[in-house]
Design an enzyme around this catalytic site. Structure first.
Site, short mmCIF file in Angstrom:
data_model
loop_
_atom_site.label_atom_id
_atom_site.label_comp_id
_atom_site.label_asym_id
_atom_site.label_seq_id
_atom_site.Cartn_x
_atom_site.Cartn_y
_atom_site.Cartn_z
CE LYS A 142 33.54 33.93 39.03
NZ LYS A 142 32.47 33.26 38.30
CG ASP A 169 29.03 32.39 39.50
OD1 ASP A 169 28.53 33.52 39.30
OD2 ASP A 169 30.26 32.18 39.47
#
Ligand code: NDP
Length: 264
Positions: free
Chosen positions: A68, A105
């Site tokens: 990420k 997220d």
């Protein structure tokens, strides 16, 4: 000749990813024609693999552990929430050939909590366990819900304090160690450590969860995680795992790529 739009999730390991199944269901449900695959990409091959994917006609990528931060660095432009998260889980090819990075997220967690499970975050005392990438990604969307306070507790105390300092000014937020949780109580406890994955639990005082409090483990598994079981033992009103968050973050990515919101 037109070819089918291609999407993928990159991660390492990636074998057990549920993302291909989730996105294939979304595509069927919304009548979109696309293929979505999973590719094992170690960090050292990330840059080349992403470049190859987009050069080969790929339209969008999800990136998971441990990629990420690399995806964040790769993106030509970033949304505000990706910028503050310092992590990107969704890359989208733009019409001009540039790559946009987003982080879905946090909104995935907030949607799962508030819409799917009816949990109100406003005026809530929230404890986040852990100060890694996932914690960083969920703080801004949670602060936007106007909780009374957020406390971040982490094994490495300095990381919790540094993270809280970064978000000070956007809400009431402080960092501490697990020992500092004695005599404190919270309405919502979010486990954003990776300890559930190894069947471990951070050391938590017995009285930590307020009456009618809610527990949420970002991790998920076929059986109740050790933190979900802890919440059940402490009479949590709800003790949830992160599968709903996974589906909701995928829905948000799908919307970014296809402009259509699937039914979650
Ligand atoms: P990181 O590796 O970035 O951070 C891990 C965190 O866990 C650190 O704060 C670390 O503490 C802490 N930790 C690890 N082991 C222990 C232990 N035994 N006891 C106490 N603390 C521990 O991971 P991420 O932030 O990326 O991910 C965290 C979790 O969130 C994972 O379980 C991941 O699967 C889940 N997740 C779920 C998503 C979903 O959609 N449901 C999306 C994103 C993440 P220290 O700093 O001291 O090392």
């Amino acid at each position: 000749m037109t070819s089918t739009d291609r999407y993928a999730v990159f991660g390492h390991p990636i074998k057990h990813s549920k993302s291909p199944r989730i996105h294939t269901i979304f595509a069927e449900q919304t009548g979109q024609t696309l293929v979505y695959s999973a590719q094992d990409v170690p960090a050292e091959h990330f840059q080349a693999a992403v470049a190859q994917f987009f050069a080969g006609g790929g339209k969008g990528l999800n990136c998971t552990v441990p990629l990420k931060e690399l995806a964040w660095a790769y993106a030509d432009a970033k949304t505000e929430r990706a910028h503050t998260a310092k992590a990107v889980n969704t890359l989208a090819l733009q019409a001009d050939g540039s790559v946009l990075g987003d982080n879905t997220d946090g909104i995935g967690l907030v949607t799962d909590l508030t819409v799917n499970h009816g949990v109100t975050l406003a005026r809530c005392r929230i404890l986040i366990l852990g100060a890694g990438g996932a914690s960083r990604g969920i703080i801004t969307p949670i602060l936007e819900q106007s909780p009374t306070t957020i406390v971040i507790a982490n094994r490495t105390i300095a990381k919790a304090i540094d993270l809280a300092v970064e978000f000070q000014g956007k809400g009431c937020i402080e960092g501490c160690g697990f020992d500092d949780l004695k005599s404190k109580q919270f309405d919502l406890i979010i486990n954003a450590t990776s300890s559930s994955l190894s069947g471990q639990l951070p050391p938590l005082p017995d009285e930590l969860l307020a009456q009618n409090g809610v527990c949420y483990d970002l991790a998920y598994s076929n059986e109740a995680t050790v933190f979900v079981r802890w919440g059940q033992e402490k009479q949590a009103q709800k003790s949830l795992d992160g599968l709903g968050m996974l589906v909701e973050q995928a829905a948000e990515a799908f919307f970014i790529w296809r402009g259509i919101r699937p039914e979650t």
